[in-house]
Scaffold this active site. Structure first.
Site, PDB file in Angstrom:
ATOM      1  N   SER A 159      37.722  38.217  36.562  1.00 51.18           N
ATOM      2  CA  SER A 159      37.722  37.532  38.100  1.00 51.18           C
ATOM      3  C   SER A 159      36.894  37.745  38.895  1.00 51.18           C
ATOM      4  O   SER A 159      35.872  37.244  38.728  1.00 51.18           O
ATOM      5  CB  SER A 159      39.331  38.402  38.327  1.00 51.18           C
ATOM      6  OG  SER A 159      39.938  37.793  39.692  1.00 51.18           O
ATOM      7  N   HIS A 186      39.644  33.611  36.818  1.00 47.65           N
ATOM      8  CA  HIS A 186      40.204  33.163  38.172  1.00 47.65           C
ATOM      9  C   HIS A 186      39.511  32.259  38.991  1.00 47.65           C
ATOM     10  O   HIS A 186      38.898  32.675  39.543  1.00 47.65           O
ATOM     11  CB  HIS A 186      40.833  34.550  38.804  1.00 47.65           C
ATOM     12  CG  HIS A 186      41.959  35.302  37.957  1.00 47.65           C
ATOM     13  ND1 HIS A 186      42.120  36.489  38.345  1.00 47.65           N
ATOM     14  CD2 HIS A 186      42.818  34.984  36.827  1.00 47.65           C
ATOM     15  CE1 HIS A 186      43.054  37.188  37.480  1.00 47.65           C
ATOM     16  NE2 HIS A 186      43.262  35.991  36.625  1.00 47.65           N
ATOM     17  N   ASP A 279      45.659  41.690  36.281  1.00 45.25           N
ATOM     18  CA  ASP A 279      45.821  40.716  35.366  1.00 45.25           C
ATOM     19  C   ASP A 279      45.143  41.000  34.112  1.00 45.25           C
ATOM     20  O   ASP A 279      43.782  41.630  34.103  1.00 45.25           O
ATOM     21  CB  ASP A 279      45.381  39.348  35.785  1.00 45.25           C
ATOM     22  CG  ASP A 279      45.873  38.269  34.969  1.00 45.25           C
ATOM     23  OD1 ASP A 279      46.742  38.503  34.250  1.00 45.25           O
ATOM     24  OD2 ASP A 279      45.134  37.195  34.991  1.00 45.25           O
TER      25      ASP A 279
END
Length: 336
Positions: A159, A186, A279
């Protein structure tokens, strides 16, 4: 949220102010017209979120992001009017810790509320990420490794700071790396193709967007390319799916890692790189429970030590490694 705007164009600042006005809970705490001013203002009053332009006088948004994340870290979203021309700058800023990127809301065209919706949706997601409100623990799936046996798969999630970390990792792998690689980063789908192209040119490996219905294969690095989640299906092919619709991370690393734990029939390694939030931690743990090697990036080499920290906290990582040692470890794992 307390939000700061960094932009040297009065029209863009006004467009952002109008978009934020649709959500009364958001407060603009300061506005800076260049990166140097933003670094100074952030030190005086660190906001919850900065909406950062890329091209500015004195100091651009990339350098400002680097300095802010080093001195007074906070959530940063890049806001740009020309993503195609600035794609490399976008990923450079994300390498320094910017969380996401979005187009500047259009002024005077169509429905103003609709124009503001993408930005407001990003801010909503950032609020969840910063607050780490997504603490749901998913059940462990029963192993169903019925996919066709393959030599190996590397499943990588990243991310904030991910583009730069992925570049380093992929550069460390040989062109004839003997395992398939699938990346979940992401990033909004409008930037996914540019990111794949950027990694393809900088890493020496063939990087492209994953296509619905194809199977991971050696010789290709596949990047999740939509705002839907990427899954491995029981038959060994990849598919994009909107479910789970309430998942704030899109595409979700957890969703992909869980599907690998459920259905991959060969050897696999899970790698969780830099990023804010949680996540990937639960999915990595499921991969470890399945018996796969799992690796989390260490704190010192992370731009944002969030996701790997969450994985370490629940003992999801078999190994915690500096970024520059992960590629050699993957080479070792798949060349026995």
């Amino acid at each position: 949220m307390k939000i700061a705007i960094v932009n040297d164009m009065p029209m863009a600042v006004e467009a952002l102010r109008r978009a934020l006005a649709f959500e009364p809970a958001h407060q603009v705490v300061w506005v800076a017209s260049n990166g140097a001013e933003a670094v100074q203002r952030c030190a005086e009053l660190t906001p919850d979120l900065i909406l950062m332009d890329l091209i500015m006088p004195v100091m651009d948004g990339v350098e400002a992001t680097r300095r802010i994340m080093a001195a007074t870290p906070c959530a940063i979203v890049i806001v740009t009017v020309d993503r195609e021309q600035n794609v490399h700058r976008v990923f450079e800023a994300m390498g320094h810790g910017a969380l996401d990127v979005v187009d500047t809301p259009a002024v005077g065209a169509g429905n103003p509320k609709e124009a503001a919706a993408p930005l407001l949706r990003k801010i909503l997601n950032i609020g969840w990420l910063v607050g780490q409100l997504d603490s749901r623990v998913r059940p462990t799936p029963a192993p169903q490794a019925t996919a066709t046996q393959r030599k190996g798969l590397v499943a990588i999630g990243s991310s904030a700071g991910g583009p730069a970390a992925l570049e380093v990792l992929l550069k460390g792998l040989p062109k004839d790396f003997p395992a398939a690689i699938v990346l979940v980063q992401h990033v909004d789908q409008v930037f996914a193709a540019g990111m794949a192209q950027w990694l393809n040119g900088s890493s020496g490996l063939q990087v492209r967007l994953a296509r619905d219905g194809e199977s991971p294969e050696c010789g290709a690095v596949l990047l999740a390319g939509t705002n839907h989640h990427l899954r491995l299906l029981k038959n060994g092919t990849l598919a994009y799916t909107a479910e789970p619709v309430n998942e704030i991370y899109r595409p979700s690393i957890d969703v992909f890692f869980e599907s690998v734990a459920s259905y991959w029939g060969g050897d696999a390694v899970g790698v969780l790189l830099t990023g804010m939030g949680r996540d990937g931690a639960q999915g990595l743990k499921l991969m470890r429970q399945r018996g796969f090697l799992t690796i989390a990036q260490d704190e010192q080499s992370c731009a944002v030590y969030g996701m790997p920290k969450a994985a370490a906290a629940i003992d999801a990582a078999t190994e915690i490694r500096p970024l520059d040692t992960i590629a050699p470890r993957l080479n070792e794992a798949f060349t026995h």
